[in-house]
Design a protein around this motif. Structure first.
Motif, PDB file in Angstrom:
ATOM      1  N   LYS A 198      12.486  -1.440   8.333  1.00 53.62           N
ATOM      2  CA  LYS A 198      12.084  -0.414   7.101  1.00 53.62           C
ATOM      3  C   LYS A 198      10.785  -0.696   6.991  1.00 53.62           C
ATOM      4  O   LYS A 198      10.328  -1.920   6.910  1.00 53.62           O
ATOM      5  CB  LYS A 198      13.148  -0.679   6.013  1.00 53.62           C
ATOM      6  N   CYS A 199       9.797   0.132   6.825  1.00 55.26           N
ATOM      7  CA  CYS A 199       8.375  -0.083   6.631  1.00 55.26           C
ATOM      8  C   CYS A 199       8.258  -0.136   5.180  1.00 55.26           C
ATOM      9  O   CYS A 199       8.891   0.207   4.282  1.00 55.26           O
ATOM     10  CB  CYS A 199       7.733   1.439   6.794  1.00 55.26           C
TER      11      CYS A 199
ATOM     12  N   ARG B  40       5.866   0.052   3.005  1.00 56.08           N
ATOM     13  CA  ARG B  40       5.170   0.874   2.089  1.00 56.08           C
ATOM     14  C   ARG B  40       6.000   1.974   1.975  1.00 56.08           C
ATOM     15  O   ARG B  40       6.175   2.492   0.568  1.00 56.08           O
ATOM     16  CB  ARG B  40       3.705   1.455   2.869  1.00 56.08           C
ATOM     17  N   CYS B  41       6.571   2.694   2.788  1.00 56.29           N
ATOM     18  CA  CYS B  41       7.577   4.066   2.588  1.00 56.29           C
ATOM     19  C   CYS B  41       8.874   3.713   2.430  1.00 56.29           C
ATOM     20  O   CYS B  41       9.455   4.525   2.221  1.00 56.29           O
ATOM     21  CB  CYS B  41       6.955   5.178   3.432  1.00 56.29           C
ATOM     22  N   ARG B  42       9.383   2.438   2.963  1.00 56.90           N
ATOM     23  CA  ARG B  42      10.802   2.140   2.969  1.00 56.90           C
ATOM     24  C   ARG B  42      11.755   2.971   3.960  1.00 56.90           C
ATOM     25  O   ARG B  42      13.055   3.066   3.573  1.00 56.90           O
ATOM     26  CB  ARG B  42      11.526   2.395   1.580  1.00 56.90           C
ATOM     27  N   LYS B  43      10.976   3.547   4.862  1.00 61.49           N
ATOM     28  CA  LYS B  43      11.590   4.436   5.857  1.00 61.49           C
ATOM     29  C   LYS B  43      11.679   3.770   7.135  1.00 61.49           C
ATOM     30  O   LYS B  43      11.238   2.731   7.456  1.00 61.49           O
ATOM     31  CB  LYS B  43      11.018   5.856   6.025  1.00 61.49           C
TER      32      LYS B  43
ATOM     33  N   TRP C 249       5.454  -1.432  10.566  1.00 61.44           N
ATOM     34  CA  TRP C 249       4.809  -0.571   9.659  1.00 61.44           C
ATOM     35  C   TRP C 249       4.770   0.796  10.742  1.00 61.44           C
ATOM     36  O   TRP C 249       4.662   0.644  11.686  1.00 61.44           O
ATOM     37  CB  TRP C 249       3.273  -1.016   9.117  1.00 61.44           C
ATOM     38  N   HIS C 250       4.707   1.869   9.780  1.00 61.01           N
ATOM     39  CA  HIS C 250       4.523   3.221  10.569  1.00 61.01           C
ATOM     40  C   HIS C 250       2.917   3.074  10.823  1.00 61.01           C
ATOM     41  O   HIS C 250       2.109   2.667  10.052  1.00 61.01           O
ATOM     42  CB  HIS C 250       4.749   4.257   9.710  1.00 61.01           C
TER      43      HIS C 250
ATOM     44  N   THR D  74       0.927   5.771  10.474  1.00 62.16           N
ATOM     45  CA  THR D  74       0.327   6.437   9.333  1.00 62.16           C
ATOM     46  C   THR D  74       0.366   5.294   7.935  1.00 62.16           C
ATOM     47  O   THR D  74      -0.515   5.643   7.162  1.00 62.16           O
ATOM     48  CB  THR D  74       1.134   7.739   8.872  1.00 62.16           C
ATOM     49  N   CYS D  75       1.251   4.490   7.938  1.00 64.27           N
ATOM     50  CA  CYS D  75       1.297   3.581   6.708  1.00 64.27           C
ATOM     51  C   CYS D  75       0.513   2.590   6.801  1.00 64.27           C
ATOM     52  O   CYS D  75       0.161   1.643   5.773  1.00 64.27           O
ATOM     53  CB  CYS D  75       2.765   3.153   6.598  1.00 64.27           C
TER      54      CYS D  75
END
Length: 183
Positions: free
Chosen positions: A108-109, A111-114, A129-130, A132-133
């Motif tokens: 999971k990232c 920052r966005c938890r996805k 991290w993604h 974009t994040c």
């Protein structure tokens, strides 16, 4: 039976291989049409072949059959295993959904938890991290490995990190007390 003008025997079909259609591998000759993986039947070439004794395989099948086994070995979906490691005393949490049982859990990232998948994964501060994040938490600037700094699980560019967490005082770009004007 004598070999009347024919070439060497094909390692797969046993028929004569003539020079124009010959592929050599591991000291044996093959027809171009017979040069395929003995497990999955995928067509092979010099960059995808892996030989084991008298057998030829694609690199994925060779790795499955003769490569190292166990947790932490292999890459990609072709090498995933259902071995849970119980015989080694390891315990895993199982919370399978249709997707995770088919494709496996992902990290999971922060920052966005996805979920972060390999194609979009950037590592920073020891976490995935993604792309974009992967930005500064203060100014939003896109980060790279050369300008990223982490603190308490958050990412910062070097400029924002220095302004907010770096040393302060005279000589560090900021004054801690007012200087009186002389007239």
């Amino acid at each position: 039976m004598p070999n009347w003008g024919g070439g060497a025997k094909c390692g797969a079909c046993g028929k004569a291989v003539y020079h124009a259609e010959e592929i050599q591998c591991n000291g044996r000759s093959f027809h171009k049409t017979c040069f395929h993986c003995m497990a999955c039947k995928k067509a092979l070439d010099s960059t995808t072949v892996a030989a084991h004794e008298s057998e030829i395989y694609c690199k994925v099948c060779y790795g499955r059959r003769y490569g190292p086994k166990g947790i932490g070995y292999g890459q990609g979906a072709g090498c995933l295993s259902t071995d849970t490691g119980e015989h080694l005393g390891l315990q895993f949490q199982h919370n399978p959904s249709k997707f995770t049982s088919k494709f496996g859990e992902s990290e999971k990232c922060p920052r966005c938890r996805k979920s972060v998948y390999a194609a979009e994964k950037v590592m920073g501060g020891g976490k995935p991290w993604h792309k974009t994040c992967f930005r500064c938490a203060i100014c939003g600037k896109s980060l790279e490995s050369t300008n990223v700094t982490d603190k308490d699980g958050e990412l910062y560019c070097k400029v924002c990190y220095a302004k907010n967490f770096g040393p302060t005082g005279i000589g560090f770009g900021g004054l801690t007390h007012q200087v009186e004007k002389k007239e």
